[in-house]
Design an enzyme around this catalytic site. Structure first.
Site, mmCIF file in Angstrom:
data_model
loop_
_atom_site.group_PDB
_atom_site.id
_atom_site.type_symbol
_atom_site.label_atom_id
_atom_site.label_comp_id
_atom_site.label_asym_id
_atom_site.label_seq_id
_atom_site.Cartn_x
_atom_site.Cartn_y
_atom_site.Cartn_z
ATOM 1 N N HIS A 83 0.807 -1.215 0.000
ATOM 2 C CA HIS A 83 0.000 0.000 0.000
ATOM 3 C C HIS A 83 0.841 1.267 0.000
ATOM 4 C CE1 HIS A 83 -4.231 1.104 0.114
ATOM 5 N NE2 HIS A 83 -3.931 2.133 0.864
ATOM 6 N N ASP A 99 -7.429 4.204 8.760
ATOM 7 C CA ASP A 99 -8.746 4.190 8.130
ATOM 8 C C ASP A 99 -8.972 2.920 7.313
ATOM 9 O OD1 ASP A 99 -9.635 6.643 9.143
ATOM 10 O OD2 ASP A 99 -8.620 7.756 7.568
ATOM 11 N N GLU A 135 -12.938 12.824 12.860
ATOM 12 C CA GLU A 135 -12.236 13.177 11.634
ATOM 13 C C GLU A 135 -13.030 14.261 10.907
ATOM 14 O OE1 GLU A 135 -10.836 10.318 8.875
ATOM 15 O OE2 GLU A 135 -9.662 9.181 10.341
#
Length: 530
Positions: A109, A170, A281
């Site tokens: 990632h 997340d 957030e």
């Protein structure tokens, strides 16, 4: 007077010296090339439980960013920590004559080739995953996991004991070693700090091939070095993660603001309160059509009639996203707490949306989006992300200069923005952050359309990122990059600032040949030709 013999001898000497130098350089080159060509043979001879692959390794030259593609010489698929240690120790013993470097790859990632190793060795850390996790369910619960385990798997296993990690990212389909080598930040960080603040102990393989168990009490310098250390000092192979009792349900809330000052004031109010939400957030929304209606498939507006009249077109809006954890027998108490907390906020009343989902469904929410994007062929596209940490004192100036000015819309990926408390971060780690009590995470999570030369193409977003960074530099905002990407050591030195000296000292201690994590482009391995 001329002396032909002397002139002739001088000419011969020059030719001899030139020839000798060419021969020496040729021999050195042949020697290095010979050493390099014999590498696969020497790697095959290593006593391993796992194995190397030397072909069909294209996956290790790709990552989520889809911008850099460096093919490794080999990929190690370890079945034990000793496989990693033996490989690195072998390269360490080869010394500076070897060009080989080593990169640990988790779930792939990274966005800028940070986990790649051009003609080096990539270690497929997921091969270490799947081992039995060891739980301690006492007064201070924790779990011992492999660095190749995905956070989503740790969540599911922990829930069997009624527990869960405290701090998240997340997106949960990332490896433990990958996030701990960076920081691991999400909406729980204001309370618990990043994931690197919620680790008790690590097992690490250094750049010399040594396997070291470390914690705050044992080999503390190495422990703090590798946390947020970008893979520069060692490869994390095991971790002891702090746990807490896990809730079963989540109240998930979204509200909108049109004024940034009001939005940021409410965010800071919430992260500073003793009794507050469990996740905080924010999102920047610029020139999006019918935002509230687009969320109604997942959220219920508290005032449907007024929500249907709300217009988002052509506006810059700020979404505050919140959750409150609860168990089914606590629903009345949770409702009262949410109502009380919301009453202190100054959002646009008609934009209140709420829903209730399971704890797992909320934490794994991005994976749901991933499946939809994959089905449309939109997951494996370039992702020119830019993640910034901005001091609280500069965030309003940043917002005025960027949102709606440099950035004209948010149609090509979400823009996150939320504050965290510096007191929850440990400055002994390698991670660098602004020197203010509160700083903001601002994440531009763009995705580009392959082969497009327009405003949805890769070059457009790279130019946009540069404009944002130039704006920060000219205004002297004191911004730090998260998941940073620099191409020169001078840029990295500026990034670390006063902590650069400590960073380089740690490198010379734990990876003096600069074998590890070449894709970060911080240090370059020095190769001797003689």
């Amino acid at each position: 007077m001329n002396f032909p013999y002397v002139s002739f001898a001088k000419h011969n000497n020059i030719l001899f010296i030139r020839t000798l130098m060419i021969l020496l350089l040729s021999c050195a080159t042949i020697r290095v090339d010979f050493c390099f060509s014999s590498v696969p043979t020497s790697l095959r001879a290593l006593p391993l439980e796992g194995n190397f692959t030397f072909t069909e390794n294209e996956f290790a030259a790709r990552d989520y960013g889809n911008q850099y593609h460096f093919l490794p010489l080999a990929v190690l698929h370890p079945k034990s920590v000793s496989d990693i240690a033996n490989t690195i120790k072998h390269i360490w013993h080869m010394g500076p004559l070897s060009k080989l470097t080593v990169a640990a790859r988790g779930h792939g990632h990274s966005t800028r080739g940070q986990a790649q190793a051009d003609q080096g060795i990539v270690i497929n850390m997921e091969s270490l995953g799947g081992q039995v996790m060891q739980f301690n369910t006492g007064q201070l619960p924790y779990v011992d996991v492999s660095a190749g385990d995905l956070w989503i798997n740790i969540l599911h296993e922990s829930l069997k004991h009624g527990l869960a990690p405290k701090s998240w990212t997340d997106y949960l389909h990332l490896t433990v070693g990958g996030t701990l080598s960076n920081a691991g930040i999400s909406g729980q960080a204001f309370r618990h700090g990043p994931q690197i603040s919620n680790v008790h102990q690590l097992e690490v393989v250094t750049g010399k091939g040594d396997v070291v168990n470390c914690s705050e009490k044992q080999h503390a310098d190495l422990f703090h070095s590798v946390l947020g250390g970008l893979g520069q000092f060692g490869i994390i192979t095991k971790a002891r993660i702090s746990l807490e009792p896990a809730p079963k349900m989540v109240k998930w809330i979204r509200v909108l603001y049109s004024d940034f000052s009001t939005f940021s004031r409410d965010q800071e109010l919430l992260i500073s309160a003793e009794h507050t939400f469990d996740y905080i957030e924010g999102l920047v929304i610029i020139n999006r059509t019918d935002v509230l209606n687009s969320w109604r498939s997942s959220f219920s507006p508290q005032d449907p009639a007024q929500a249907s009249k709300f217009i988002s077109d052509g506006r810059t809006l700020f979404c505050l996203e919140l959750t409150k954890n609860f168990n089914p027998d606590e629903v009345d108490t949770a409702n009262k707490e949410v109502e009380n907390l919301l009453s202190k906020l100054s959002y646009i009343q008609s934009t209140l949306l709420m829903t209730e989902v399971s704890y797992v469904e909320f934490l794994d929410r991005v994976h749901t989006s991933e499946l939809k994007l994959r089905s449309k062929g939109m997951w494996d596209v370039p992702h020119p992300w830019l993640n910034l940490l901005i001091p609280r004192s500069k965030i309003k100036y940043f917002a005025q200069g960027v949102f709606g000015n440099i950035l004209k819309d948010t149609k090509s990926g979400p823009v996150l923005i939320y504050p965290v408390n510096k007191s929850k971060w440990d400055n002994r780690t390698s991670f660098v952050f602004p020197e203010e009590d509160i700083f903001y995470m601002v994440a531009f999570l763009f995705h580009a359309v392959p082969s497009s030369a327009g405003t949805n193409g890769l070059e457009h977003f790279l130019t946009l990122n540069k404009r944002i960074l130039d704006f920060c530099a000219v205004a002297h905002l004191g911004v730090k990059q998260y998941l940073a990407h620099y191409t020169t050591q001078e840029q990295w030195q500026a990034h670390f600032g006063q902590r650069w000296e400590v960073f380089t000292q740690r490198k010379s201690t734990y990876d003096p040949l600069a074998i590890l994590a070449p894709g970060q482009r911080i240090f370059q391995k020095r190769v001797s030709i003689l």
